[in-house]
Design an enzyme around this catalytic site. Sequence first.
Site, PDB file in Angstrom:
ATOM      1  N   ALA A  30       9.045 -13.432   1.724  1.00 48.49           N
ATOM      2  CA  ALA A  30      10.186 -12.846   1.025  1.00 48.49           C
ATOM      3  C   ALA A  30      11.181 -13.959   0.717  1.00 48.49           C
ATOM      4  CB  ALA A  30      10.835 -11.804   1.930  1.00 48.49           C
ATOM      5  N   GLU A  82       8.054 -14.260  10.511  1.00 48.93           N
ATOM      6  CA  GLU A  82       9.291 -13.475  10.515  1.00 48.93           C
ATOM      7  C   GLU A  82      10.050 -13.585  11.835  1.00 48.93           C
ATOM      8  OE1 GLU A  82       6.451 -12.486   9.216  1.00 48.93           O
ATOM      9  OE2 GLU A  82       6.763 -11.345   7.382  1.00 48.93           O
TER      10      GLU A  82
HETATM   11  C1  3H9 Z   1       9.406 -12.214   5.039  1.00 50.65           C
HETATM   12  O1  3H9 Z   1       8.525 -12.578   4.340  1.00 50.65           O
HETATM   13  C2  3H9 Z   1       9.685 -10.766   5.326  1.00 50.65           C
HETATM   14  C3  3H9 Z   1       8.576  -9.843   4.910  1.00 50.65           C
HETATM   15  O2  3H9 Z   1       7.725  -9.575   6.006  1.00 50.65           O
HETATM   16  C4  3H9 Z   1       9.098  -8.511   4.494  1.00 50.65           C
HETATM   17  C5  3H9 Z   1       9.716  -8.445   3.194  1.00 50.65           C
HETATM   18  C6  3H9 Z   1      10.068  -7.060   2.795  1.00 50.65           C
HETATM   19  N1  3H9 Z   1      12.862 -17.971   0.728  1.00 50.65           N
HETATM   20  O3  3H9 Z   1      10.643 -25.854   3.928  1.00 50.65           O
HETATM   21  P1  3H9 Z   1      10.715 -26.631   2.672  1.00 50.65           P
HETATM   22  C7  3H9 Z   1      13.088 -23.059   0.238  1.00 50.65           C
HETATM   23  S1  3H9 Z   1      10.461 -13.298   5.794  1.00 50.65           S
HETATM   24  C8  3H9 Z   1      13.772 -18.727   0.110  1.00 50.65           C
HETATM   25  O4  3H9 Z   1      11.606 -27.818   2.637  1.00 50.65           O
HETATM   26  P2  3H9 Z   1       7.970 -27.430   2.982  1.00 50.65           P
HETATM   27  C9  3H9 Z   1      13.711 -23.967   1.278  1.00 50.65           C
HETATM   28  O5  3H9 Z   1      14.981 -23.491   1.656  1.00 50.65           O
HETATM   29  C10 3H9 Z   1       9.942 -14.863   5.156  1.00 50.65           C
HETATM   30  N2  3H9 Z   1      13.715 -20.067   0.074  1.00 50.65           N
HETATM   31  O6  3H9 Z   1       9.256 -27.040   2.153  1.00 50.65           O
HETATM   32  C11 3H9 Z   1      13.777 -25.275   0.534  1.00 50.65           C
HETATM   33  O7  3H9 Z   1      14.908 -25.228  -0.319  1.00 50.65           O
HETATM   34  P3  3H9 Z   1      15.763 -26.533  -0.619  1.00 50.65           P
HETATM   35  C12 3H9 Z   1       8.754 -15.362   5.859  1.00 50.65           C
HETATM   36  C13 3H9 Z   1      12.701 -20.652   0.703  1.00 50.65           C
HETATM   37  O8  3H9 Z   1       6.943 -27.792   2.000  1.00 50.65           O
HETATM   38  C14 3H9 Z   1      12.533 -25.237  -0.355  1.00 50.65           C
HETATM   39  O9  3H9 Z   1      12.151 -23.869  -0.427  1.00 50.65           O
HETATM   40  N3  3H9 Z   1       8.429 -16.666   5.367  1.00 50.65           N
HETATM   41  C15 3H9 Z   1      11.722 -19.923   1.385  1.00 50.65           C
HETATM   42  O10 3H9 Z   1       8.326 -28.385   4.073  1.00 50.65           O
HETATM   43  C16 3H9 Z   1      11.375 -26.026   0.205  1.00 50.65           C
HETATM   44  O11 3H9 Z   1      11.137 -25.601   1.539  1.00 50.65           O
HETATM   45  C17 3H9 Z   1       8.907 -17.778   5.950  1.00 50.65           C
HETATM   46  O12 3H9 Z   1       9.643 -17.708   6.901  1.00 50.65           O
HETATM   47  C18 3H9 Z   1      11.831 -18.522   1.382  1.00 50.65           C
HETATM   48  N4  3H9 Z   1      10.928 -17.749   1.999  1.00 50.65           N
HETATM   49  O13 3H9 Z   1       7.523 -26.091   3.717  1.00 50.65           O
HETATM   50  C19 3H9 Z   1       8.457 -19.077   5.353  1.00 50.65           C
HETATM   51  N5  3H9 Z   1      10.828 -20.781   1.936  1.00 50.65           N
HETATM   52  O14 3H9 Z   1      14.809 -27.485  -1.239  1.00 50.65           O
HETATM   53  C20 3H9 Z   1       9.600 -20.025   5.249  1.00 50.65           C
HETATM   54  C21 3H9 Z   1      11.239 -22.001   1.588  1.00 50.65           C
HETATM   55  O15 3H9 Z   1      16.854 -26.039  -1.469  1.00 50.65           O
HETATM   56  N6  3H9 Z   1       9.229 -21.269   4.634  1.00 50.65           N
HETATM   57  N7  3H9 Z   1      12.357 -21.949   0.860  1.00 50.65           N
HETATM   58  O16 3H9 Z   1      16.252 -26.999   0.744  1.00 50.65           O
HETATM   59  C22 3H9 Z   1       8.560 -22.238   5.248  1.00 50.65           C
HETATM   60  O17 3H9 Z   1       8.142 -22.122   6.368  1.00 50.65           O
HETATM   61  C23 3H9 Z   1       8.378 -23.533   4.510  1.00 50.65           C
HETATM   62  O18 3H9 Z   1       9.332 -23.555   3.478  1.00 50.65           O
HETATM   63  C24 3H9 Z   1       6.995 -23.775   3.871  1.00 50.65           C
HETATM   64  C25 3H9 Z   1       7.041 -25.029   2.984  1.00 50.65           C
HETATM   65  C26 3H9 Z   1       5.971 -23.961   4.986  1.00 50.65           C
HETATM   66  C27 3H9 Z   1       6.588 -22.613   3.009  1.00 50.65           C
END
Ligand code: 3H9
Length: 697
Positions: free
Chosen positions: A62, A124
């Site tokens: 999300a 999450e």
């Molecule tokens: C969910 O899904 C709830 C659902 O179950 C229910 C829904 C109804 N949203 O980490 P990075 C941004 S809860 C918004 O440096 P990497 C991040 O802030 C979600 N923004 O890259 C950064 O921005 P900036 C569950 C996001 O390659 C940029 O993207 N999912 C999101 O080192 C690059 O990120 C998670 O918790 C997001 N979801 O790692 C996953 N994700 O450049 C969270 C990233 O401005 N994300 N951004 O600073 C991660 O774990 C890592 O970002 C990922 C990539 C592994 C994907």
Amino acid sequence: MTAVRLEKQGDVALAIVDNPPVNALSQAVRQGILDCIGAATADSAVKAIVLACEGRSFIAGADIKEFGKPPQPPFLPDVLGALEASGKPVVAAIHGTALGGGFEVALACHARVADARAKIGLPEVKLGLIPGAGGTQRLPRLAGVAFAIDVASSGRMVGMKEALAAGVIDKIADGDLRASAVEYARTLVGKPPRRTRDLIIPQHDHAAVEAQIKEIRKKARGAEAPVIAAQTVMDATHKNFDQGLADERKTFMHLLGTDQSKAMRYVFFAEREVLKTPHLEGVAPRPISRVGVIGSGTMGAGITISLVNSGMPVTVVEMAQEALDRGHARMKSTWERDAKLGRISAAQVDQRLSLLTMTTDFNALADCDLVIEAVFEEMAIKKDIFTRLGKVAKPGAVLASNTSYLDINAIGAFSGRPADVIGMHFFSPANIMRLVEIIEGAKSAKDAVATGVAVGKRMGKLPVVMGVCDGFVGNRILAAWRPVADMAVEDGAMPHEIDAAMEKWGMAMGGFAVGDLAGLDIGMRRRREFAHLRDPEKRDSGAVADAICALGRYGQKTGAGYYKYVDGKREVDPIVTDIINKVSADKGIARRPIAGEKVMEQIHATMVNEAAHILSEGIVSRPLDVDMVLLNGYGFPAWRGGPLHEADRIGLDKVLATMREVHKSAGKGYEPAPLLEKMVAQGKKFADLKPGDAQKM
Ligand code: 3H9
């Protein structure tokens, strides 16, 4: 740009999500998926659908930035309901990371084909949440209760081999992912879609799952989400799918509003923000292709392991061959253990060993682009090393000291090239702990500091940039609150009561247990060394520790310290109780009952107070810098966000009132910080402070 577009390959439609950087499920993406599935379902020429993503990853979840704002339709569970209901087979083509809502999208598809390097997960819980779009209900149907509980409660990422074995993935792509997914989708045409919601949950071992949840509760250290995630998975075993889904959603929405989730979402963004040090913006790091490490003891070996794990060739220098051999054996055994645990292959062990150059020749550091000194914490030794390094290291090489409190400016001066000198303070064990404090000396060049940050990031660490002061951020805050706990012991509390309260509050370990682990002799030596600098007007709090050390009880390594250790288990020792009572009596203190919780409150207030001094002095420019240090190096619970985020939650007026109490009992040196007083007077929170604001107040 459309967030989701539809392409056709013959009779297969591809719905392609394109929402950089990580294809988060914004409103446009949710709507796009719904529209594309609708269009493909309506198109009689389409026989099957593949859901794929552009860019570096499948959907990463999300859009966290949307949390806290009023949710906009279509809601994800409804989108996934429509997708799953499709009469045409829908196949997810997964590359990069399918996380949270992204993984839930894949779970609602009728099959999943993945790139071999892809990862899936339900992170999450790391945001204080549980999955909110069917993750807890569909995953156990696909892969069993135990697996689903593990994945949903830990938030860990799962590789494709494991996912395939668990039944989560149907196929690992051979060659091109999309082509493989299209081909797989064609094999499903004409068969009834395999809807995850309709699968029967495999039988599980009740006792084992109960034990699993008990362990999760223990490990959570006060975090709510992991246990709730496990319980919600269990709902799937006795509720029908629609009921389970509706209840999961309700719990998810409730958790969104909790302080824990707010704190953990703050941490998510702060961990990324902390890397963007304002005054280093646009400064390019110096190129690094070989690093030198001086010292191969616990610290040097840990740093080297971490560097080598990131693919960096390292030259390790020691004074004596014997020490060098010990260091080599230590590193080798760490990698061999990793191989035994299946974390790396035997070939990787060899490859890592091949990146090591072990030598007693100091001149071998001449071809290193960065040298990290990790020797004994004594200025005379640092002086000798940096004087030599200044001559031996090549021009432009960055020279870093892993000192935990010595003056980087003085160390820079010894080298004769202070612009090249920085501090890189790692935490033990350095191959595991995530924090590295990057110390910017008064004369450090900006690109030398940026190099420290870049190398730290490459090592998978969290580098936090700060200026020079005694103990830098982390140990300075520790040095401020530790005596508060010691004084409470002299006044009436017992170490085990304080430790229990600290752990209950969420700290990884109580302060006295940490002392026993680290070794009480370190503090004793420091107290002796700096005895002449002690301000006689300040309350001395070292008497109990000194009396314990006088018995040769230096902590775990000697089998006893604040506690005794029986079969490796920590136990309260009556000898220590006697020592404490005697110290109180000798000081003429009438012991009174003090609740551990009260001491913890005072410890937290003191952390905040010292952080306020640190911010006012400009050692760091943002409150989040302090929070990230305490979270990643000092066992502060992530679900409280860090001491300053927690202070905002409690209310700074209350924190200030507690600090006044501390001042009353601890005396000189514990006056409330002027910044804290001013913020309370102006009704400000730490979250209101922009970089550098604290210095101006
Ligand atoms: C969910 O899904 C709830 C659902 O179950 C229910 C829904 C109804 N949203 O980490 P990075 C941004 S809860 C918004 O440096 P990497 C991040 O802030 C979600 N923004 O890259 C950064 O921005 P900036 C569950 C996001 O390659 C940029 O993207 N999912 C999101 O080192 C690059 O990120 C998670 O918790 C997001 N979801 O790692 C996953 N994700 O450049 C969270 C990233 O401005 N994300 N951004 O600073 C991660 O774990 C890592 O970002 C990922 C990539 C592994 C994907």
